[in-house]
Write an enzyme that holds these catalytic residues in place. Structure first.
Site, PDB file in Angstrom:
ATOM      1  N   SER A 124       0.876  -1.033   0.025  1.00  0.00           N
ATOM      2  CA  SER A 124      -0.042  -0.153  -0.128  1.00  0.00           C
ATOM      3  C   SER A 124       0.900   1.373   0.070  1.00  0.00           C
ATOM      4  O   SER A 124       1.898   1.276   0.549  1.00  0.00           O
ATOM      5  CB  SER A 124      -0.884  -0.015   1.292  1.00  0.00           C
ATOM      6  OG  SER A 124      -1.403   1.210   1.386  1.00  0.00           O
ATOM      7  N   TYR A 148      -1.238  -0.770  10.945  1.00  0.00           N
ATOM      8  CA  TYR A 148      -1.459  -1.490   9.775  1.00  0.00           C
ATOM      9  C   TYR A 148      -0.275  -1.135   8.573  1.00  0.00           C
ATOM     10  O   TYR A 148       0.244  -1.951   8.119  1.00  0.00           O
ATOM     11  CB  TYR A 148      -2.823  -0.773   9.203  1.00  0.00           C
ATOM     12  CG  TYR A 148      -3.035  -1.180   7.540  1.00  0.00           C
ATOM     13  CD1 TYR A 148      -2.665  -0.139   6.736  1.00  0.00           C
ATOM     14  CD2 TYR A 148      -3.207  -2.277   7.154  1.00  0.00           C
ATOM     15  CE1 TYR A 148      -3.011  -0.228   5.300  1.00  0.00           C
ATOM     16  CE2 TYR A 148      -3.423  -2.638   5.610  1.00  0.00           C
ATOM     17  CZ  TYR A 148      -2.960  -1.441   4.876  1.00  0.00           C
ATOM     18  OH  TYR A 148      -3.396  -1.762   3.456  1.00  0.00           O
ATOM     19  N   LYS A 152       2.545  -3.597   6.582  1.00  0.00           N
ATOM     20  CA  LYS A 152       2.740  -3.843   5.223  1.00  0.00           C
ATOM     21  C   LYS A 152       4.479  -3.524   4.943  1.00  0.00           C
ATOM     22  O   LYS A 152       4.914  -4.301   4.142  1.00  0.00           O
ATOM     23  CB  LYS A 152       2.236  -2.827   4.332  1.00  0.00           C
ATOM     24  CG  LYS A 152       0.514  -3.025   4.283  1.00  0.00           C
ATOM     25  CD  LYS A 152       0.283  -4.098   3.381  1.00  0.00           C
ATOM     26  CE  LYS A 152      -1.214  -4.236   3.217  1.00  0.00           C
ATOM     27  NZ  LYS A 152      -1.386  -5.574   2.771  1.00  0.00           N
ATOM     28  N   LEU A 199     -13.798   7.074   1.751  1.00  0.00           N
ATOM     29  CA  LEU A 199     -14.347   8.261   1.071  1.00  0.00           C
ATOM     30  C   LEU A 199     -15.432   7.694   0.338  1.00  0.00           C
ATOM     31  O   LEU A 199     -16.571   8.273   0.526  1.00  0.00           O
ATOM     32  CB  LEU A 199     -13.344   9.325   0.400  1.00  0.00           C
ATOM     33  CG  LEU A 199     -14.014  10.668  -0.245  1.00  0.00           C
ATOM     34  CD1 LEU A 199     -14.822  11.322   0.866  1.00  0.00           C
ATOM     35  CD2 LEU A 199     -13.214  11.371  -1.147  1.00  0.00           C
TER      36      LEU A 199
HETATM   37  C1  WQD Z   1      -9.228   9.695   1.475  1.00  0.00           C
HETATM   38  C2  WQD Z   1      -9.591  11.297   1.569  1.00  0.00           C
HETATM   39  C3  WQD Z   1      -9.641  11.902   3.962  1.00  0.00           C
HETATM   40  C4  WQD Z   1     -13.423   9.681   4.537  1.00  0.00           C
HETATM   41  C5  WQD Z   1      -6.781   4.564   3.216  1.00  0.00           C
HETATM   42  C6  WQD Z   1      -5.632   3.841   3.907  1.00  0.00           C
HETATM   43  C7  WQD Z   1      -4.837   3.304   2.803  1.00  0.00           C
HETATM   44  C8  WQD Z   1      -5.690   2.534   1.941  1.00  0.00           C
HETATM   45  C9  WQD Z   1      -6.938   3.493   1.214  1.00  0.00           C
HETATM   46  C10 WQD Z   1      -5.353   0.087   2.548  1.00  0.00           C
HETATM   47  C11 WQD Z   1      -8.582  11.826   2.840  1.00  0.00           C
HETATM   48  C12 WQD Z   1     -11.068  12.167   3.171  1.00  0.00           C
HETATM   49  C13 WQD Z   1     -12.432  10.309   4.181  1.00  0.00           C
HETATM   50  C14 WQD Z   1     -14.519  10.615   5.184  1.00  0.00           C
HETATM   51  C15 WQD Z   1     -13.120  12.559   4.365  1.00  0.00           C
HETATM   52  N1  WQD Z   1      -6.044   1.498   2.375  1.00  0.00           N
HETATM   53  N2  WQD Z   1     -12.165  11.459   3.891  1.00  0.00           N
HETATM   54  N3  WQD Z   1     -14.299  11.952   4.881  1.00  0.00           N
HETATM   55  O1  WQD Z   1      -6.856   7.574   4.261  1.00  0.00           O
HETATM   56  O2  WQD Z   1      -6.314   8.075   1.740  1.00  0.00           O
HETATM   57  O3  WQD Z   1      -6.275   5.714   2.526  1.00  0.00           O
HETATM   58  O4  WQD Z   1      -7.470   3.882   2.469  1.00  0.00           O
HETATM   59  O5  WQD Z   1      -4.469  -0.095   1.920  1.00  0.00           O
HETATM   60  O6  WQD Z   1      -3.779   2.575   3.522  1.00  0.00           O
HETATM   61  O7  WQD Z   1      -4.909   4.760   4.709  1.00  0.00           O
HETATM   62  O8  WQD Z   1      -8.250   6.943   2.083  1.00  0.00           O
HETATM   63  O9  WQD Z   1     -10.805   7.014   1.529  1.00  0.00           O
HETATM   64  O10 WQD Z   1     -10.056   7.043   4.052  1.00  0.00           O
HETATM   65  O11 WQD Z   1      -9.353   9.271   2.512  1.00  0.00           O
HETATM   66  O12 WQD Z   1     -13.127  13.496   4.101  1.00  0.00           O
HETATM   67  O13 WQD Z   1     -15.591  10.171   5.731  1.00  0.00           O
HETATM   68  O14 WQD Z   1     -10.905  11.588   1.922  1.00  0.00           O
HETATM   69  O15 WQD Z   1      -9.280  12.826   4.830  1.00  0.00           O
HETATM   70  O16 WQD Z   1      -8.238  13.180   2.377  1.00  0.00           O
HETATM   71  P1  WQD Z   1      -6.915   7.143   2.735  1.00  0.00           P
HETATM   72  P2  WQD Z   1      -9.626   7.526   2.794  1.00  0.00           P
END
Ligand code: WQD
Length: 359
Positions: A124, A148, A152, A199
């Site tokens: 990741s 996590y 990895k 997200l």
């Molecule tokens: C994306 C953007 C949030 C939710 C994570 C893991 C990573 C991988 C992918 C496994 C960010 C913003 C999010 C919400 C928001 N997983 N957000 N409100 O954090 O980039 O990566 O998932 O391998 O290891 O860390 O993805 O989709 O959680 O967030 O504003 O309810 O959306 O701050 O900028 P992230 P995400």
């Protein structure tokens, strides 16, 4: 000769087995269904018309794992199985290290015993931590900032040591950025348990009216509109990247690492706008504080995979959102968790191995 896919019933695993089957590979799946549902395998069978042998067992069940290798001719392993929620890993670090790292060690020991030395590992972009600059290349410093991500990183180091000890291995490490979207059929997609952390599944449930509003975690980042920027990649592009990696892995020895991303970043507000456009729904949201551990900007330099794997992402953000919405509207309750799976609590206990053929 078959390709063994650990965690093959998961979001990325199930989309990858569809692409493997479409390419004519024979596929065997190991999954203990703690974070997935066998229905995703049924959907893969419906989409491809191919059979899949499934072993309902955990990588921590060494006898079950031995059985799989004893009873099947395995050419290569694609290893997805693992816990993957950042927040949960902070609460349950021991379970994450045991499940992800010990599970991988048992898998590699079993592979070694059976002289199966072709491995694709699901890593990741989280191993980069907060990058000093973007786009991110594979030789950037590594700095996981949560348990996590550290699992990895540890596994990547274990695999590097394994290759150094025995050059007859062929190991490919794939670092995913942000996988989103769903198979074009609308039969498969992301089916997180409970309230989504990520997200797109969260926005999707707001759009369908299941959740009231999106919380946007911070608008004070140094980005075009103040919200976080990520490299969102269509899960089918990601799946096709695994097939390209497998083809290279089976002809070359060595250990190679590739970013699987589009090379383009989108902000949270841009994603909200794209999703509203394809769904015709308005996404209510409120601005809240930054989420601890979030980085401001992360997107890939995908050139190495393009050059060496002859792979690049093809689907744009509108298709990613449209396919995610298609999956959501076709499956408002996801895969309808099968009751027997809900018995397993987190941290799970290793399940009894049983071989099931899903028709
Ligand atoms: C994306 C953007 C949030 C939710 C994570 C893991 C990573 C991988 C992918 C496994 C960010 C913003 C999010 C919400 C928001 N997983 N957000 N409100 O954090 O980039 O990566 O998932 O391998 O290891 O860390 O993805 O989709 O959680 O967030 O504003 O309810 O959306 O701050 O900028 P992230 P995400």
């Amino acid at each position: 000769m078959a390709i063994l896919v650990t965690g093959g019933a998961g979001y990325i695993g199930s989309h990858t087995i569809v692409e493997l089957l479409n390419e004519g590979f024979e596929v065997i799946v190991i999954d203990n269904f703690t974070n997935s549902n066998p229905e995703s395998i049924n959907r893969a069978i419906q989409i491809t018309g191919r059979e899949i042998k499934v072993y309902n067992t955990s990588l921590l069940d060494s006898e079950g794992l031995e059985d799989v290798f004893l009873h099947n001719k395995i050419q290569a392993v694609i290893h997805f199985a693992g816990f993957k929620a950042v927040g949960e890993s902070v609460l349950f670090p021991l379970e994450y290290y045991h499940n992800n790292v010990s599970g991988t060690l048992l898998l590699c020991q079993t592979m070694q015993r059976h002289n199966v030395k072709n491995l694709i590992f699901s890593s990741s972009a989280t191993v980069y931590g907060a990058p000093d600059k973007v786009p991110i290349s594979e030789d950037f410093p590594l700095n996981a900032t949560n348990p996590y991500g550290r699992t990895k990183l540890m596994i990547e180091e274990i695999l590097t040591d394994l290759y150094q000890s025995d050059n007859s291995w062929s190991i490919t490490i794939l670092r995913y950025f942000n996988p989103i979207g769903a198979h074009e059929s609308g039969k498969m997609g992301e089916d997180p348990a409970g309230i989504p952390n990520n997200l797109i599944p969260y926005i999707s449930k707001v759009a369908i009216g299941e959740l009231k509003e999106l919380q946007i975690f911070g608008v004070d980042y140094p980005t075009k509109d103040g919200t976080g920027v990520r490299d969102y990649i269509h899960v089918v592009d990601l799946a096709k990247g695994h097939v390209k990696a497998l083809n290279q892995n089976m002809i070359l020895k060595g250990i190679n690492t590739y970013n699987l991303g589009t090379g383009r970043g989108y902000s949270v507000l841009e994603i909200v706008k794209a999703f509203e456009k394809v769904s015709g729904r308005s996404i209510n949201y409120k601005i809240t504080e930054r989420r601890p551990g979030d980085v401001a900007v992360s997107f890939a330099n995908p050139e190495k995979a393009k050059k060496e794997l002859n792979w690049e992402a093809e689907r744009g953000i509108d298709q990613m959102c449209a396919d995610a919405w298609h999956w959501q509207t076709n499956n408002p309750n996801g895969y309808e968790k099968a009751p027997q799976i809900m018995e397993q609590e987190f941290p799970f206990v290793s399940s009894n191995e049983r071989e099931i053929f899903l028709k």
